[in-house]
Design an enzyme around this catalytic site. Structure first.
Site, mmCIF file in Angstrom:
data_model
loop_
_atom_site.group_PDB
_atom_site.id
_atom_site.type_symbol
_atom_site.label_atom_id
_atom_site.label_comp_id
_atom_site.label_asym_id
_atom_site.label_seq_id
_atom_site.Cartn_x
_atom_site.Cartn_y
_atom_site.Cartn_z
ATOM 1 N N GLU A 46 -7.391 3.634 -1.745
ATOM 2 C CA GLU A 46 -6.381 2.580 -1.747
ATOM 3 C C GLU A 46 -5.347 2.988 -0.706
ATOM 4 O OE1 GLU A 46 -3.043 1.551 -4.788
ATOM 5 O OE2 GLU A 46 -4.911 0.669 -5.538
ATOM 6 N N ASP A 57 7.701 2.465 -7.474
ATOM 7 C CA ASP A 57 7.227 3.803 -7.142
ATOM 8 C C ASP A 57 8.257 4.863 -7.476
ATOM 9 O OD1 ASP A 57 4.613 3.457 -6.232
ATOM 10 O OD2 ASP A 57 5.349 2.632 -4.347
#
Length: 315
Positions: A46, A57
């Site tokens: 990915e 994140d």
């Protein structure tokens, strides 16, 4: 017709493995890193086009994105590297992740989708795509024959889960283990996602299900298998290994290899207790796959969640 299956069948009880990396961290090493993943049997890379200040994140991936951006990494440089890498791969598939606001806002969807497919990406996940733009991107992906990776949560409604599973039928659906930041593990463990995996499976039996967020150890992979998922997505743990190697002056590719050995130690895995851990068989390939005809009946790039206006988790 090119094969679009992302996860070949496994008979050893272990889940397949997808690894998240920010392109450009470290600079000019994508081919080296990807070849290590291929040698170690990783199924999917990915690959993120880095973008700043991701709301989903944690600090590890944010620092990685900042390093890549400081080195000048853009969508164009990522596609150039990907085009060079693709002919060297036999089995590793590439799911490109791009943030709409940072990388795609000014792009024409049809032109952009063709460029991404021609560079050799096997699928696309568009982060935070506004709902009003989804029809144009669906059409663009249909014309480029570029599958999507769709996302959902355990708390998503049945309708959202069904849509995600069906939209991702040519790639995989990314089941985000919990709301929160990447790198954090769900409080009750990944094995508790079995009911959500079963719902996705019922909606689209042929669509692989991959679980991510907080997957960082061999025990976590066993728990993902116990939930019945096809694959585990490892993000922060991989990026952290690279960061540590850079800080200590060691080779980033070998640091990734060591992580993969830790994730898949010798010996039998713990048996899965729910669902399915294999998918249909993929055909290895040695060159870039041409994408001149559509293989997807329900393309699209946006992922789904239960809270309007929230951003798509990147990993």
């Amino acid at each position: 017709m090119p094969d679009t299956t992302f996860f070949a069948a496994r008979a050893d009880g272990r889940p397949h493995l997808a690894l998240f990396l920010n392109a450009g961290d470290p600079p000019a090493r994508l081919t080296d890193l990807a070849l290590v993943l291929e040698e170690e049997g990783v199924d999917v890379l990915e690959l993120a086009v880095p973008f700043p200040n991701s709301p989903t994140d944690g600090p590890v991936i944010r620092r990685s994105a900042d390093r890549a951006l400081a080195a000048g990494t853009t969508l164009d440089t990522v596609l150039d590297e990907l085009a060079t890498l693709r002919p060297q791969l036999k089995n590793l598939k590439i799911a490109l992740l791009a943030d709409w606001s940072h990388s795609l806002r000014a792009a024409d969807p049809a032109t952009c989708a063709r460029a991404i497919a021609q560079a050799g990406a096997d699928a696309l996940l568009v982060h935070a795509l506004p709902p009003r733009l989804r029809p144009a991107w669906r059409q663009a992906l249909r014309e480029a024959a570029l599958p999507q990776v769709a996302t959902c949560y355990p708390t998503s409604t049945p309708e959202v889960l069904t849509a995600a599973a069906r939209d991702a039928h040519d790639a995989y659906v990314y089941l985000v283990a919990h709301y929160g930041r990447s790198g954090t593990t769900p409080a009750q463990g990944h094995h508790t996602l079995a009911a959500t995996v079963a719902t996705l499976r019922a909606a689209a039996p042929a669509t692989p299900v991959a679980i991510g967020f907080g997957v960082k150890s061999a025990a976590d992979l066993d728990a993902v298998a116990a939930a019945g998922a096809d694959a585990a997505i490892v993000g922060s743990a991989a990026v952290a290994r690279i960061e540590t190697a850079l800080t200590e002056g060691r080779d980033a590719a070998q640091a990734l290899r060591a992580l993969l050995h830790d994730l898949r130690p010798p010996g039998p895995p713990q048996p899965a207790t729910a669902g399915r851990t294999t998918s249909t068989t993929a055909v290895p390939r040695t060159t870039a796959v041409p994408r001149t005809t559509s293989t997807s009946t329900t393309p699209g790039t946006t992922s789904t969640s239960t809270t309007p206006g929230t951003t798509t988790p990147a990993r």
